[in-house]
Enzyme design. Structure first.
Site, PDB file in Angstrom:
ATOM      1  CB  CYS A 176      -0.975  -0.005   1.179  1.00 48.16           C
ATOM      2  SG  CYS A 176      -0.393   0.828   2.644  1.00 48.16           S
ATOM      3  CD  GLU A 177      -0.680   5.429  -3.633  1.00 49.92           C
ATOM      4  OE1 GLU A 177      -0.141   4.972  -4.649  1.00 49.92           O
ATOM      5  OE2 GLU A 177      -1.459   6.385  -3.649  1.00 49.92           O
ATOM      6  CG  HIS A 178      -2.158   5.552   1.734  1.00 49.48           C
ATOM      7  ND1 HIS A 178      -3.367   4.959   1.451  1.00 49.48           N
ATOM      8  CD2 HIS A 178      -2.037   6.584   0.872  1.00 49.48           C
ATOM      9  CE1 HIS A 178      -3.957   5.611   0.469  1.00 49.48           C
ATOM     10  NE2 HIS A 178      -3.173   6.591   0.093  1.00 49.48           N
ATOM     11  CG  HIS A 179      -0.047   2.743   6.159  1.00 53.49           C
ATOM     12  ND1 HIS A 179      -1.272   2.638   5.542  1.00 53.49           N
ATOM     13  CD2 HIS A 179      -0.195   3.657   7.139  1.00 53.49           C
ATOM     14  CE1 HIS A 179      -2.132   3.447   6.138  1.00 53.49           C
ATOM     15  NE2 HIS A 179      -1.514   4.085   7.105  1.00 53.49           N
TER      16      HIS A 179
ATOM     17  CD  GLN B 242      -8.282  -4.382  -2.840  1.00 56.78           C
ATOM     18  OE1 GLN B 242      -7.829  -4.418  -1.701  1.00 56.78           O
ATOM     19  NE2 GLN B 242      -9.355  -5.048  -3.202  1.00 56.78           N
TER      20      GLN B 242
ATOM     21  CG  HIS C 282      -5.527  -3.605   2.493  1.00 52.64           C
ATOM     22  ND1 HIS C 282      -5.026  -2.623   1.685  1.00 52.64           N
ATOM     23  CD2 HIS C 282      -6.433  -4.289   1.753  1.00 52.64           C
ATOM     24  CE1 HIS C 282      -5.620  -2.682   0.496  1.00 52.64           C
ATOM     25  NE2 HIS C 282      -6.476  -3.681   0.511  1.00 52.64           N
TER      26      HIS C 282
ATOM     27  CB  CYS D 243      -1.864  -0.551   6.491  1.00 53.76           C
ATOM     28  SG  CYS D 243      -3.084  -0.425   5.187  1.00 53.76           S
TER      29      CYS D 243
HETATM   30 ZN    ZN Z   1      -2.092   1.306   4.053  1.00 57.50          ZN
END
Ligand code: ZN
Length: 172
Positions: A64-67, A105, A133, A135
């Site tokens: 995931c590009e956020h975490h 996703q 996920h 995260c």
């Molecule tokens: Zn994430």
């Protein structure tokens, strides 16, 4: 990162960790070094089949590009050919090319669908991804059993009720 969490980067078990982690990260994001033309590599064949083709349960691992934490699960891909079919393994490779990048996703699902539509000129394409996920499981709300489901339906899969239903029942 090691220093930030209060670890000693010089202790035995961690000395080589930065290099190992960097290599692992490079592997997990190898999709950036791939492109559709090389992957498809001419494996598009003339066919008068106009029935739905489905590849389901394609294993999928992404970050995931956020975490920068993994999300993983299964992709189901279907299309209705319009004069051209694509080698089945190529569909799995297209999934991998986009999954092995920093992703969300929803975008991953759409990129796979749009690419397949473009390279095959299909009447329609459907992609569904079901993923867990880390995260969400290891941090944040800590929901270990939730599964995120996304879909992207193009062409006949979007316009025609019966096609969409056939796809969704075949992958379920
Ligand atoms: Zn994430």
């Amino acid at each position: 990162m090691l220093e930030h969490i209060g670890e000693d980067p010089k202790r035995e078990g961690l000395v080589k960790t930065p290099m190992r982690a960097a290599r692992a990260f490079e592997f997990m994001t190898q999709g950036y070094k791939k492109n559709v033309d090389d992957i498809v590599n001419g494996a598009i064949f003339t066919s008068d089949n106009d029935e739905m083709v489905i590849v389901k349960d394609i294993e999928m691992y992404s970050l995931c590009e956020h975490h920068l934490l993994p999300f993983f699960g299964k992709a189901h891909v279907g299309y209705i050919p319009k004069g051209k079919i694509i080698g089945l393994s190529k569909i799995a490779r297209i999934v991998d090319m986009y999954a092995r990048r920093l992703q969300v996703q929803e975008n991953l699902t759409r990129e796979i669908a749009q690419t397949l539509m473009k390279v095959t000129g299909a009447l329609g394409v459907g992609v569904v991804i079901e993923a867990r996920h880390l995260c969400m499981m290891m941090r944040g709300v800590e929901k270990q059993n939730s599964i995120m489901k996304t879909s992207c339906l193009l062409g006949a899969f979007r316009k025609e009720d019966s096609t969409r239903k056939e796809f969704l029942s075949l992958i379920s």
